[in-house]
Design an enzyme around this catalytic site. Structure first.
Site: not given
Ligand SMILES: [Zn+2]
Length: 312
Positions: A125, A162, A164, A249
């Protein structure tokens, strides 16, 4: 040739309290690896050094480096509402980026066939100017640009599974055709980016591939679109090096995600990435991103590393 494991116990000292991204994650992973004596003994243990300024500034502004340094020095506890730090976090985040550098060194010099960087804080991120979403520096991106600068690698593929979207990695390489960014992720979801029409811009157009998935997407469908993504990478930009942004995740039951992958799915996807690497006679590096289901994470990552090592 063997698989490398890049790790430093200092990663446990990035203290985040009761935050889901905490040191217990790595302890669980290490326990699971050490229990598997055969796998543990087969891994080449590699100690990272902190990433140098020049490694970090290939991806981030000096302003971000200074900002994180001063936040940690002044004893701040947060970079933003999601992202917890302690005084040691600045040095540890440089050491996490350094693990990506060390993993690239290990595969490019032929010390190992592939390598897993067991690190925290995670990285995907972190944008050129902003640390966010538990991430301080973008480890995978720093590894990619280091491989290009140090070893003359032309095309890197970063494959991010991931849950995200890796907005930071996308941002860093959005106009850059030399690094293909491919992400499967839950959508809409944090951090809000990652739609199919974000395809890169300028010379980088077509070198950014997002495959957004709704929560609850069946693992079989998830794996199918993953294979499609790998095919697109191969057609558009056969890589000279592959980096996996390995976030777990996206596993079924993760408290921070709603995707449905099991350990066997991650193993299969790992194998498909290694097949792509083998086909083009290139190396692969995998770097830990998210994964917060403490009761499963150790075994999940052990499986992933086993898949890496079987491919070796
Ligand atoms: Zn993540």
């Amino acid at each position: 040739m063997p698989t490398g494991l890049v790790y430093d116990p200092a990663y446990l000292e990035h203290r985040t309290g009761r935050h889901p991204e905490n040191a217990e994650r790595l302890r669980r992973i290490l326990e699971a690896l050490e229990r598997d004596t055969k796998l543990w003994e087969s891994l080449v243990k590699i100690s990272p050094r902190p990433a140098e300024d020049q490694d970090i500034t290939r991806c981030h502004s000096s302003r971000l480096i200074d900002h994180l340094h001063s936040l940690c020095e002044s004893g701040e506890s947060f970079v933003d509402t999601d992202t917890v730090i302690c005084p040691e976090s600045y040095g540890i985040s440089r050491l996490a980026a350094g693990a990506a550098v060390a993993a690239v060194d290990a595969v490019m010099t032929g010390q190992v066939d592939n390598a897993f960087a067991l690190v925290r804080p995670p990285g995907h991120h972190a944008t050129p100017d902003t640390a966010m979403g538990f991430c301080l520096f973008n480890n995978a991106a720093i590894g990619a640009r280091y491989a290009q600068a140090r070893y003359g690698v032309e095309r890197v593929a970063i494959i991010d599974w991931d849950v995200h979207h890796g907005n930071g990695t996308q941002d860093i390489f959005y106009s850059d055709p030399s690094v293909f960014y491919f992400s499967t992720h839950q959508y809409p979801y944090y951090p809000g980016t990652g739609s199919l029409d974000e395809r890169g811009k300028g010379k980088g157009e077509g070198f950014n591939l997002n495959i957004p998935l709704s929560a609850g997407t069946q693992a079989r469908l998830h794996r199918e679109v993953f294979i499609q993504g790998l095919k697109i990478i191969e057609e558009k930009s056969p890589p000279d090096l592959i980096i996996i942004s390995a976030g777990f995740d996206s596993g079924r039951g993760d408290p921070l995600g709603g995707l449905m992958l099991d350990d066997s799915d991650f193993s299969e996807m790992t194998g498909q990435v290694l097949d792509l690497a083998d086909k083009h006679s290139v190396r692969a590096v995998s770097i830990l991103e998210g994964g917060y289901n403490l009761s499963a994470l150790g075994e999940t990552v052990r499986n992933h590393i086993q898949a890496l090592s079987h491919g070796a």
